[in-house]
Design a protein around this motif. Structure first.
Motif, PDB file in Angstrom:
ATOM      1  N   ILE A   1       0.841  -1.197   0.000  1.00 29.41           N
ATOM      2  CA  ILE A   1       0.000   0.000   0.000  1.00 29.41           C
ATOM      3  C   ILE A   1       0.874   1.244   0.000  1.00 29.41           C
ATOM      4  O   ILE A   1       1.909   1.293   0.687  1.00 29.41           O
ATOM      5  CB  ILE A   1      -0.963  -0.009   1.215  1.00 29.41           C
ATOM      6  CG1 ILE A   1      -1.901   1.190   1.192  1.00 29.41           C
ATOM      7  CG2 ILE A   1      -0.192  -0.097   2.524  1.00 29.41           C
ATOM      8  CD1 ILE A   1      -3.019   1.102   2.219  1.00 29.41           C
ATOM      9  N   GLY A   2       0.478   2.252  -0.787  1.00 32.21           N
ATOM     10  CA  GLY A   2       1.205   3.519  -0.793  1.00 32.21           C
ATOM     11  C   GLY A   2       1.068   4.195   0.550  1.00 32.21           C
ATOM     12  O   GLY A   2       2.039   4.378   1.291  1.00 32.21           O
TER      13      GLY A   2
ATOM     14  N   HIS B   1      -6.610   4.535  -1.410  1.00 29.77           N
ATOM     15  CA  HIS B   1      -5.824   3.362  -1.026  1.00 29.77           C
ATOM     16  C   HIS B   1      -6.479   2.635   0.149  1.00 29.77           C
ATOM     17  O   HIS B   1      -6.535   1.401   0.184  1.00 29.77           O
ATOM     18  CB  HIS B   1      -4.407   3.785  -0.654  1.00 29.77           C
ATOM     19  CG  HIS B   1      -3.569   4.154  -1.840  1.00 29.77           C
ATOM     20  ND1 HIS B   1      -2.196   4.278  -1.786  1.00 29.77           N
ATOM     21  CD2 HIS B   1      -3.905   4.424  -3.124  1.00 29.77           C
ATOM     22  CE1 HIS B   1      -1.728   4.606  -2.979  1.00 29.77           C
ATOM     23  NE2 HIS B   1      -2.750   4.708  -3.802  1.00 29.77           N
ATOM     24  N   GLU B   2      -6.961   3.404   1.100  1.00 31.62           N
ATOM     25  CA  GLU B   2      -7.636   2.807   2.247  1.00 31.62           C
ATOM     26  C   GLU B   2      -8.880   2.045   1.797  1.00 31.62           C
ATOM     27  O   GLU B   2      -9.155   0.931   2.273  1.00 31.62           O
ATOM     28  CB  GLU B   2      -8.018   3.910   3.240  1.00 31.62           C
ATOM     29  CG  GLU B   2      -8.663   3.399   4.510  1.00 31.62           C
ATOM     30  CD  GLU B   2      -9.021   4.532   5.447  1.00 31.62           C
ATOM     31  OE1 GLU B   2      -8.765   4.410   6.653  1.00 31.62           O
ATOM     32  OE2 GLU B   2      -9.567   5.554   4.964  1.00 31.62           O
ATOM     33  N   GLU B   3      -9.633   2.618   0.863  1.00 30.97           N
ATOM     34  CA  GLU B   3     -10.845   1.959   0.383  1.00 30.97           C
ATOM     35  C   GLU B   3     -10.522   0.679  -0.389  1.00 30.97           C
ATOM     36  O   GLU B   3     -11.259  -0.313  -0.298  1.00 30.97           O
ATOM     37  CB  GLU B   3     -11.634   2.928  -0.497  1.00 30.97           C
ATOM     38  CG  GLU B   3     -12.283   4.056   0.290  1.00 30.97           C
ATOM     39  CD  GLU B   3     -12.924   5.100  -0.598  1.00 30.97           C
ATOM     40  OE1 GLU B   3     -12.593   5.146  -1.806  1.00 30.97           O
ATOM     41  OE2 GLU B   3     -13.750   5.878  -0.091  1.00 30.97           O
TER      42      GLU B   3
ATOM     43  N   ASN C   1      -0.954  -5.204  -5.056  1.00 34.39           N
ATOM     44  CA  ASN C   1      -0.364  -3.882  -4.902  1.00 34.39           C
ATOM     45  C   ASN C   1      -1.427  -2.828  -5.144  1.00 34.39           C
ATOM     46  O   ASN C   1      -1.950  -2.692  -6.252  1.00 34.39           O
ATOM     47  CB  ASN C   1       0.801  -3.683  -5.868  1.00 34.39           C
ATOM     48  CG  ASN C   1       1.488  -2.350  -5.636  1.00 34.39           C
ATOM     49  OD1 ASN C   1       1.501  -1.836  -4.526  1.00 34.39           O
ATOM     50  ND2 ASN C   1       2.067  -1.796  -6.691  1.00 34.39           N
ATOM     51  N   ILE C   2      -1.725  -2.049  -4.110  1.00 34.31           N
ATOM     52  CA  ILE C   2      -2.823  -1.096  -4.158  1.00 34.31           C
ATOM     53  C   ILE C   2      -2.473   0.146  -4.965  1.00 34.31           C
ATOM     54  O   ILE C   2      -3.338   0.741  -5.610  1.00 34.31           O
ATOM     55  CB  ILE C   2      -3.232  -0.733  -2.716  1.00 34.31           C
ATOM     56  CG1 ILE C   2      -4.050  -1.885  -2.119  1.00 34.31           C
ATOM     57  CG2 ILE C   2      -3.999   0.572  -2.655  1.00 34.31           C
ATOM     58  CD1 ILE C   2      -4.391  -1.717  -0.666  1.00 34.31           C
ATOM     59  N   GLY C   3      -1.206   0.578  -4.923  1.00 36.64           N
ATOM     60  CA  GLY C   3      -0.824   1.821  -5.592  1.00 36.64           C
ATOM     61  C   GLY C   3       0.279   1.616  -6.604  1.00 36.64           C
ATOM     62  O   GLY C   3       0.260   0.675  -7.395  1.00 36.64           O
TER      63      GLY C   3
ATOM     64  N   GLY D   1      -2.171  -5.827  -9.696  1.00 37.23           N
ATOM     65  CA  GLY D   1      -1.909  -4.424  -9.405  1.00 37.23           C
ATOM     66  C   GLY D   1      -2.856  -3.521 -10.165  1.00 37.23           C
ATOM     67  O   GLY D   1      -3.848  -3.973 -10.744  1.00 37.23           O
ATOM     68  N   HIS D   2      -2.519  -2.228 -10.178  1.00 35.54           N
ATOM     69  CA  HIS D   2      -3.379  -1.218 -10.780  1.00 35.54           C
ATOM     70  C   HIS D   2      -2.663  -0.464 -11.890  1.00 35.54           C
ATOM     71  O   HIS D   2      -1.447  -0.269 -11.843  1.00 35.54           O
ATOM     72  CB  HIS D   2      -3.835  -0.208  -9.719  1.00 35.54           C
ATOM     73  CG  HIS D   2      -4.913  -0.725  -8.822  1.00 35.54           C
ATOM     74  ND1 HIS D   2      -6.250  -0.479  -9.028  1.00 35.54           N
ATOM     75  CD2 HIS D   2      -4.844  -1.494  -7.698  1.00 35.54           C
ATOM     76  CE1 HIS D   2      -6.960  -1.067  -8.075  1.00 35.54           C
ATOM     77  NE2 HIS D   2      -6.127  -1.687  -7.255  1.00 35.54           N
TER      78      HIS D   2
END
Length: 334
Positions: free
Chosen positions: A188-189, A196-198, A247-249, A272-273
């Motif tokens: 997470i970034g 990112h939290e969501e 990977n969120i960010g 990832g995104h």
């Protein structure tokens, strides 16, 4: 140069056939798509010269500094979109990621100096206060990519990040299956970004709901740093029994590098995104299994339209772009 159907289709993100149906008043097109096509056609001068009323509109774009490829793409598209209108004076302000004090200070400095602001905002009390104070002076504000609730803004332009996290969890669960117990890790970034939290919340919720045999063995903050992502992934792969990484960010390239170097790294499911040149290559060589994409060109178009319309006295709804999952087999052509 004369505006063509192909020009309109490219800018609106639809097919030439759809543009042709809209321009000729034929059925078979959703109302939202029809509105977008007509707006783009008008702005590009398809129906004749575009008239601009009043003085130039001043818009400020406030984005995180750094080498995040998605943010670099977004910068370009924001200025492309602003330039396509004419009569817009756009400026860019880069703020060190995760620095709420500097972000709040920049917002305070803009009082009386602009008409509108689009920002990728940290969810922090002093940032919320600065947004509300700036909005109280009549400046129009829109959040972009990551939202903040309970502030005075026109709207939010970006994906539903909780849904994106749930989608990542669904993909992970389907890749790994429901039978055996497997460990997954989250990179997470920063949870200072509400988006990112969501995403983390969405990922957790669907694993608990539908895939209880998938455990989250670690949550690793990397502050959007590629090298930190690489070192953290190396350590994780050498010390833990792991089957999946979400990977969120940003930082995909660092994680991908660690996976390529590790024995058995190809056996790790990596999700990832954001489709970039780097994630495209990682899909092709099977380092990544899936990329959850949002379209920065569309987001730039919608946030500029939202702000310009408000300054000119009309109203546009906030816009949530669609999520798209990209695999090796359906990589689009840029």
């Amino acid at each position: 140069m004369r505006t063509t159907v192909s020009h309109i289709a490219k800018e609106a993100g639809v097919s030439p056939a759809t543009v042709d149906r809209v321009l000729n008043g034929r059925d078979g097109v959703r109302e939202r798509t029809r509105t977008i096509v007509m707006d783009v056609a008008t702005r590009l001068g398809y129906f004749g010269p575009v008239a601009h009323s009043g003085n130039d509109i001043r818009i400020e774009f406030i984005l995180p500094a750094g080498n995040n490829t998605f943010m670099l793409m977004l910068r370009k598209y924001l200025f492309d979109e602003a330039a396509s209108y004419g009569g817009i004076n756009a400026s860019l302000h880069l703020i060190e990621a995760f620095d709420p004090e500097n972000l709040a200070q920049k917002l305070r400095e803009l009082e009386g100096k602009t008409d509108a602001v689009a920002l990728v905002a940290l969810d922090h009390p002093i940032v919320r206060e600065a947004i509300n104070s700036l909005a109280a002076t009549g400046i129009r504000i829109a959040t972009l990519v990551s939202d903040i609730s309970s502030v005075n803004k026109l709207g939010y332009v970006g994906i539903d990040n909780r849904a994106a996290g749930r989608l990542a969890g669904l993909l992970m669960g389907r890749f790994l299956g429901r039978g055996e117990t497997h460990g997954t890790a989250i990179f997470i970034g920063s949870s200072a970004y509400r988006g990112h939290e969501e995403r983390e919340m969405g990922y957790r919720s669907i694993l608990a709901q539908d895939f209880p045999t998938l455990n989250i063995v670690d949550i690793i903050p990397i502050s959007e740093d590629r090298e930190r992502a690489y070192e953290a992934a190396r350590h994780l792969l050498s010390s833990k029994s792991l089957r999946g990484i979400y990977n969120i960010g940003s930082g995909n390239q660092g994680i991908g590098r660690a996976l390529r170097e590790a024995d058995g790294g190809r056996d790790i499911v990596f999700i990832g995104h954001d489709l970039t040149d780097a994630t495209r290559m990682m899909l092709l060589d099977r380092t990544m299994d899936a990329v959850i994409d949002q379209n920065p060109r569309v987001e730039a178009r919608e946030v500029v339209k939202l702000l310009v319309s408000a300054v000119r006295g009309s109203k546009e709804p906030e816009y949530l772009p669609r999520l798209q999952v990209i695999f090796r087999e359906n990589i689009p052509i840029f």
